[in-house]
Design a protein around this motif. Structure first.
Motif, PDB file in Angstrom:
ATOM      1  N   LEU A  18      21.304 -41.362  25.749  1.00 15.35           N
ATOM      2  CA  LEU A  18      21.336 -42.452  24.765  1.00 15.35           C
ATOM      3  C   LEU A  18      20.608 -43.686  25.299  1.00 15.35           C
ATOM      4  O   LEU A  18      19.850 -44.327  24.567  1.00 15.35           O
ATOM      5  CB  LEU A  18      22.772 -42.788  24.376  1.00 15.35           C
ATOM      6  N   LYS A  19      20.809 -43.999  26.568  1.00  9.12           N
ATOM      7  CA  LYS A  19      20.107 -45.145  27.169  1.00  9.12           C
ATOM      8  C   LYS A  19      18.599 -44.902  27.184  1.00  9.12           C
ATOM      9  O   LYS A  19      17.820 -45.806  26.903  1.00  9.12           O
ATOM     10  CB  LYS A  19      20.637 -45.419  28.578  1.00  9.12           C
ATOM     11  N   ALA A  20      18.192 -43.672  27.482  1.00 11.20           N
ATOM     12  CA  ALA A  20      16.762 -43.338  27.511  1.00 11.20           C
ATOM     13  C   ALA A  20      16.144 -43.441  26.124  1.00 11.20           C
ATOM     14  O   ALA A  20      14.945 -43.685  25.988  1.00 11.20           O
ATOM     15  CB  ALA A  20      16.558 -41.934  28.079  1.00 11.20           C
ATOM     16  N   CYS A  21      16.971 -43.291  25.094  1.00  8.55           N
ATOM     17  CA  CYS A  21      16.496 -43.428  23.708  1.00  8.55           C
ATOM     18  C   CYS A  21      16.508 -44.883  23.250  1.00  8.55           C
ATOM     19  O   CYS A  21      16.127 -45.176  22.119  1.00  8.55           O
ATOM     20  CB  CYS A  21      17.361 -42.589  22.767  1.00  8.55           C
ATOM     21  N   GLY A  22      16.942 -45.789  24.117  1.00  3.99           N
ATOM     22  CA  GLY A  22      16.925 -47.202  23.782  1.00  3.99           C
ATOM     23  C   GLY A  22      18.181 -47.729  23.120  1.00  3.99           C
ATOM     24  O   GLY A  22      18.192 -48.860  22.629  1.00  3.99           O
TER      25      GLY A  22
ATOM     26  N   MET B 263      17.485 -32.170  21.713  1.00  5.07           N
ATOM     27  CA  MET B 263      16.920 -33.102  20.735  1.00  5.07           C
ATOM     28  C   MET B 263      16.160 -34.232  21.424  1.00  5.07           C
ATOM     29  O   MET B 263      15.147 -34.706  20.916  1.00  5.07           O
ATOM     30  CB  MET B 263      18.027 -33.670  19.842  1.00  5.07           C
ATOM     31  N   PHE B 264      16.638 -34.659  22.590  1.00  8.85           N
ATOM     32  CA  PHE B 264      15.956 -35.700  23.358  1.00  8.85           C
ATOM     33  C   PHE B 264      14.591 -35.205  23.810  1.00  8.85           C
ATOM     34  O   PHE B 264      13.577 -35.890  23.645  1.00  8.85           O
ATOM     35  CB  PHE B 264      16.813 -36.115  24.560  1.00  8.85           C
ATOM     36  N   GLU B 265      14.556 -33.997  24.362  1.00  8.14           N
ATOM     37  CA  GLU B 265      13.305 -33.447  24.875  1.00  8.14           C
ATOM     38  C   GLU B 265      12.276 -33.232  23.770  1.00  8.14           C
ATOM     39  O   GLU B 265      11.081 -33.380  23.998  1.00  8.14           O
ATOM     40  CB  GLU B 265      13.571 -32.143  25.633  1.00  8.14           C
ATOM     41  N   SER B 266      12.732 -32.906  22.567  1.00  6.31           N
ATOM     42  CA  SER B 266      11.808 -32.668  21.453  1.00  6.31           C
ATOM     43  C   SER B 266      11.431 -33.957  20.719  1.00  6.31           C
ATOM     44  O   SER B 266      10.529 -33.954  19.887  1.00  6.31           O
ATOM     45  CB  SER B 266      12.430 -31.690  20.456  1.00  6.31           C
ATOM     46  N   GLY B 267      12.144 -35.046  21.004  1.00  3.42           N
ATOM     47  CA  GLY B 267      11.885 -36.311  20.313  1.00  3.42           C
ATOM     48  C   GLY B 267      12.723 -36.503  19.066  1.00  3.42           C
ATOM     49  O   GLY B 267      12.702 -37.569  18.445  1.00  3.42           O
ATOM     50  N   GLU B 268      13.466 -35.468  18.674  1.00  3.58           N
ATOM     51  CA  GLU B 268      14.287 -35.546  17.453  1.00  3.58           C
ATOM     52  C   GLU B 268      15.379 -36.586  17.552  1.00  3.58           C
ATOM     53  O   GLU B 268      15.689 -37.272  16.565  1.00  3.58           O
ATOM     54  CB  GLU B 268      14.950 -34.201  17.173  1.00  3.58           C
ATOM     55  N   LEU B 269      15.997 -36.706  18.728  1.00  3.68           N
ATOM     56  CA  LEU B 269      17.132 -37.620  18.879  1.00  3.68           C
ATOM     57  C   LEU B 269      16.679 -39.071  18.712  1.00  3.68           C
ATOM     58  O   LEU B 269      17.305 -39.846  17.987  1.00  3.68           O
ATOM     59  CB  LEU B 269      17.851 -37.409  20.206  1.00  3.68           C
ATOM     60  N   LYS B 270      15.599 -39.431  19.367  1.00  2.67           N
ATOM     61  CA  LYS B 270      15.097 -40.811  19.242  1.00  2.67           C
ATOM     62  C   LYS B 270      14.743 -41.117  17.786  1.00  2.67           C
ATOM     63  O   LYS B 270      15.073 -42.182  17.278  1.00  2.67           O
ATOM     64  CB  LYS B 270      13.897 -41.040  20.141  1.00  2.67           C
ATOM     65  N   ALA B 271      14.116 -40.164  17.110  1.00  2.00           N
ATOM     66  CA  ALA B 271      13.761 -40.349  15.691  1.00  2.00           C
ATOM     67  C   ALA B 271      15.012 -40.558  14.847  1.00  2.00           C
ATOM     68  O   ALA B 271      15.049 -41.431  13.977  1.00  2.00           O
ATOM     69  CB  ALA B 271      12.966 -39.164  15.190  1.00  2.00           C
ATOM     70  N   LEU B 272      16.060 -39.785  15.107  1.00  2.00           N
ATOM     71  CA  LEU B 272      17.314 -39.908  14.386  1.00  2.00           C
ATOM     72  C   LEU B 272      17.956 -41.265  14.643  1.00  2.00           C
ATOM     73  O   LEU B 272      18.422 -41.943  13.724  1.00  2.00           O
ATOM     74  CB  LEU B 272      18.279 -38.793  14.787  1.00  2.00           C
TER      75      LEU B 272
END
Length: 103
Positions: free
Chosen positions: A40-44, A91-100
């Motif tokens: 979560l921190k890595a996603c900002g 989801m983090f590795e694919s970029g989906e989590l950050k987009a969500l």
């Protein structure tokens, strides 16, 4: 619906991003919860709302019943169950989590 289920529903509905975990963001009590916080921190995500399930056995079991998911941590975004640390990691590795999270 029990009081615990009502409280969980209100929490996930009224909090944009909430992580039910073992321990706290500052002091995770298991490796999976710690990894979830790191993701979560890595996603900002700066203000991570967390619920320490170790503080209340009813919440610990209640969140498993609410999501029909057997493990903790559990991430909810905008009221929707996302998954545990393995799903978060994929989801983090694919970029989906950050987009969500950014949506």
């Amino acid at each position: 619906m029990s009081d615990v289920q009502t409280w969980i529903k209100e929490t996930v509905t009224n909090t944009p991003v909430v992580l039910f975990m073992k321990g706290t963001a500052q002091f995770p009590q298991c490796g999976f919860s710690g990894r979830a916080i790191q993701i979560l921190k890595a996603c900002g995500v700066e203000n991570i709302a967390t619920v320490n399930v170790l503080e209340d056995p009813e919440v610990r079991q209640g969140i498993k019943d609410y999501s029909n998911w057997p493990t903790i941590p559990q991430l909810y975004v905008k009221g929707e169950f996302v998954g545990g640390s393995d799903i978060m990691n994929e989801m983090f590795e694919s970029g989906e989590l950050k987009a969500l999270l950014d949506a």
